[in-house]
Design a protein around this motif. Sequence first.
Motif, mmCIF file in Angstrom:
data_model
loop_
_atom_site.group_PDB
_atom_site.id
_atom_site.type_symbol
_atom_site.label_atom_id
_atom_site.label_comp_id
_atom_site.label_asym_id
_atom_site.label_seq_id
_atom_site.Cartn_x
_atom_site.Cartn_y
_atom_site.Cartn_z
ATOM 1 N N ILE A 1 -7.384 -12.510 -3.710
ATOM 2 C CA ILE A 1 -6.158 -11.789 -3.342
ATOM 3 C C ILE A 1 -5.442 -12.515 -2.224
ATOM 4 O O ILE A 1 -4.208 -12.646 -2.222
ATOM 5 C CB ILE A 1 -6.496 -10.339 -2.930
ATOM 6 C CG1 ILE A 1 -6.945 -9.541 -4.163
ATOM 7 C CG2 ILE A 1 -5.288 -9.663 -2.283
ATOM 8 C CD1 ILE A 1 -7.421 -8.139 -3.849
ATOM 9 N N TYR B 1 -3.819 -4.910 1.498
ATOM 10 C CA TYR B 1 -3.242 -4.749 0.160
ATOM 11 C C TYR B 1 -3.924 -3.602 -0.577
ATOM 12 O O TYR B 1 -3.258 -2.754 -1.190
ATOM 13 C CB TYR B 1 -3.391 -6.042 -0.643
ATOM 14 C CG TYR B 1 -3.037 -5.871 -2.102
ATOM 15 C CD1 TYR B 1 -1.713 -5.795 -2.509
ATOM 16 C CD2 TYR B 1 -4.038 -5.736 -3.063
ATOM 17 C CE1 TYR B 1 -1.381 -5.601 -3.848
ATOM 18 C CE2 TYR B 1 -3.714 -5.541 -4.409
ATOM 19 C CZ TYR B 1 -2.389 -5.474 -4.787
ATOM 20 O OH TYR B 1 -2.069 -5.263 -6.104
ATOM 21 N N ARG B 2 -5.250 -3.579 -0.507
ATOM 22 C CA ARG B 2 -5.996 -2.534 -1.214
ATOM 23 C C ARG B 2 -5.572 -1.148 -0.758
ATOM 24 O O ARG B 2 -5.485 -0.210 -1.552
ATOM 25 C CB ARG B 2 -7.500 -2.735 -0.976
ATOM 26 C CG ARG B 2 -8.389 -1.894 -1.864
ATOM 27 C CD ARG B 2 -9.841 -2.060 -1.510
ATOM 28 N NE ARG B 2 -10.180 -1.384 -0.276
ATOM 29 C CZ ARG B 2 -10.375 -0.084 -0.158
ATOM 30 N NH1 ARG B 2 -10.229 0.708 -1.192
ATOM 31 N NH2 ARG B 2 -10.700 0.446 1.007
ATOM 32 N N GLU C 1 -2.705 -0.277 0.211
ATOM 33 C CA GLU C 1 -1.279 -0.090 -0.098
ATOM 34 C C GLU C 1 -0.383 -0.201 1.134
ATOM 35 O O GLU C 1 0.582 0.540 1.279
ATOM 36 C CB GLU C 1 -1.043 1.254 -0.801
ATOM 37 C CG GLU C 1 -1.754 1.386 -2.130
ATOM 38 C CD GLU C 1 -1.329 2.619 -2.902
ATOM 39 O OE1 GLU C 1 -0.122 2.767 -3.189
ATOM 40 O OE2 GLU C 1 -2.212 3.440 -3.212
ATOM 41 N N PHE D 1 3.397 -9.211 -3.090
ATOM 42 C CA PHE D 1 2.909 -9.142 -4.465
ATOM 43 C C PHE D 1 3.878 -8.446 -5.425
ATOM 44 O O PHE D 1 3.801 -8.656 -6.631
ATOM 45 C CB PHE D 1 1.552 -8.427 -4.496
ATOM 46 C CG PHE D 1 0.510 -9.079 -3.636
ATOM 47 C CD1 PHE D 1 -0.214 -10.158 -4.098
ATOM 48 C CD2 PHE D 1 0.265 -8.626 -2.343
ATOM 49 C CE1 PHE D 1 -1.175 -10.769 -3.308
ATOM 50 C CE2 PHE D 1 -0.694 -9.228 -1.540
ATOM 51 C CZ PHE D 1 -1.415 -10.305 -2.020
ATOM 52 N N HIS E 1 1.774 -2.653 -7.104
ATOM 53 C CA HIS E 1 0.437 -2.220 -6.698
ATOM 54 C C HIS E 1 -0.106 -1.257 -7.740
ATOM 55 O O HIS E 1 0.628 -0.379 -8.229
ATOM 56 C CB HIS E 1 0.472 -1.547 -5.318
ATOM 57 C CG HIS E 1 -0.877 -1.364 -4.708
ATOM 58 N ND1 HIS E 1 -1.715 -0.331 -5.058
ATOM 59 C CD2 HIS E 1 -1.544 -2.102 -3.778
ATOM 60 C CE1 HIS E 1 -2.844 -0.435 -4.370
ATOM 61 N NE2 HIS E 1 -2.764 -1.492 -3.600
ATOM 62 N N ALA F 1 -1.596 -14.378 -2.502
ATOM 63 C CA ALA F 1 -0.490 -13.877 -1.683
ATOM 64 C C ALA F 1 0.643 -14.888 -1.555
ATOM 65 O O ALA F 1 1.788 -14.515 -1.299
ATOM 66 C CB ALA F 1 -1.005 -13.477 -0.297
ATOM 67 N N VAL G 1 2.455 -5.681 3.334
ATOM 68 C CA VAL G 1 1.693 -6.650 2.547
ATOM 69 C C VAL G 1 2.091 -6.585 1.076
ATOM 70 O O VAL G 1 2.146 -7.599 0.383
ATOM 71 C CB VAL G 1 0.180 -6.404 2.717
ATOM 72 C CG1 VAL G 1 -0.626 -7.239 1.729
ATOM 73 C CG2 VAL G 1 -0.245 -6.726 4.145
ATOM 74 N N ARG G 2 2.399 -5.415 0.616
ATOM 75 C CA ARG G 2 2.760 -5.247 -0.786
ATOM 76 C C ARG G 2 3.978 -6.094 -1.154
ATOM 77 O O ARG G 2 4.125 -6.521 -2.307
ATOM 78 C CB ARG G 2 3.034 -3.770 -1.072
ATOM 79 C CG ARG G 2 3.433 -3.513 -2.506
ATOM 80 C CD ARG G 2 3.582 -2.054 -2.804
ATOM 81 N NE ARG G 2 4.267 -1.846 -4.058
ATOM 82 C CZ ARG G 2 4.386 -0.685 -4.660
ATOM 83 N NH1 ARG G 2 3.889 0.388 -4.105
ATOM 84 N NH2 ARG G 2 5.033 -0.579 -5.801
#
Length: 550
Positions: free
Chosen positions: A359, A18-19, A21, A29, A32, A363, A25-26
């Motif tokens: 995080i 996620y971190r 980008e 959420f 971002h 999710a 995975v984004r």
Amino acid sequence: MDILPYFESNRSSLAERYRLEDSQVRELFGSHPGEARSWEDRAAYLDDTAGGRADLRRVAEAVKAYHRKLPAHAETDKALEKLEREGALVVVGGQQAGLFGGALLIYYKALSVIQAAREAERRLNRPVVPVFWIAGEDHDFDEANHVNVQTPGGEVRRVRIERPEGPRLAVSRTPLSAEQWADALRELAAQLPDTEFKPQLLDRLQSHVTDAPSLSLAFARLLADWFGKQGLLLLDADDPNLRALEGPMFRELISRSDELEEALKAGEGRVLAQGFKLQAETAPGSANLFLHHEQGRLLLHKDAGRFVDRRGVVSLSREEMLELTAHRPDLLSTNALTRPLMQDYLLPVLGTVLGPSEIAYWAILGPAFGEFGMRMPLLLPRQSFTYIEPAVAGLLDKYSLTVQQAIEDWETLRAEWLGSQDEWNLEEQFRRVKEQFAALYEPVMNTVSGLQPGLARLAESNRDRIVEQISYLESRSVDAIAKRHESSLRQWDRIRQSLTPLAKLQERVYGTIHFWNRYGPGWLTLWHDVPFDPAGGHRLVGGWPHPTER
């Protein structure tokens, strides 16, 4: 100040992807912080949905009342005024309290909240207030009751306050006596090395606990000391003034408890479909709420239309639960999965600062937010650091180590260094001796085995004992080499105890007060100059204070 990125070894974790980008995975959420448009879209959404949240002026009044118990700062007053303005937004980060400030990661999280709020205000050109949410409703006292420091001898020592006998109440509702606080301060004073900063540190901590406060309140006072001049607002999730405003959201959580459970399961399915393990699996039939009771904070489950706890202490109908939302919301409490929903109801949350584990469990929350007509806020990875002490930086240079090598491969590199000090080549000598002995002994074994079958086992046992004695001599010889280099090995240990105490990252073990005591209050304020990175990530920070300033 020297700042370098630290490249994570586990780049496949959900939080790290996620971190970075990762587009797949984004999807879990919805947004971002790496995209400028995400900030603008979230702000516009909050403007459009302001009517569906708690009255922000009443929330600000509750926060203002809480701050009357804390050290006062002009910047805090300005932040409270800003919170009451029309169109104000907040960046939130939360943590359970920690004795005497807890671990460094808490300091870094509060710093991240402040930096993110400033960044958001710059981007959006509108008021954005940093808020730290203390999870005082949590009842896991053992998670909050300690802090780790390094003793004068270099060992990690835990200072703690024991939970009083009785039910497991919320941390903010657990009374502590003046004697308990005095004992904890005495223990801290005994364990901290003597420095020029120690008397002032102990005096300041003493000033926070003279009225024997709860662990949560003492923690809030210390954070107000550290960050009040940065305009950080503090609130306790168990504050009755806030609880009085949360009744409508509790009503929704109870009325639609079944739908919430289904949404959480759907969220889990989305995470599993991407190949990740669940951070924490939801229990079937969970109400995802707690009840504050004289027998403790009770986790509620649904059973035949009623809300019950596993021990059979309470059994409430849906109507009785709804009655509590109207008249006694202070008896209700969210869990880790419903707290984000309550947070979004209570505050106009532009973004929330989260650690990697947080995080991972957030999710699954996308469908739950949607079920209640909400959208997930921007998730801002917490700033994460390893501080390189000046003396440790010198030792790294002495032994030609990078910080990453020292963190990830200390044991192997230490062993290799010690082996390189063996000018006698002991390992090779003993290897040859064992081989020569085995060759000399083999004919004897063959001979005695032919004389009598029972002697074969005796010969093998005799051989193994001799080899064992040779190995023992080898180990004693290696110990003798280590003894000759004891001073250097202590320096290797100093590196590890600073960077990875207890084989964990520094920020997860040492309390902030460990470094405050060693380098003074100026060390705390220097962190405000570390540049903010919306994508988070771990960084190595050193170069201050200069050795002459210690």
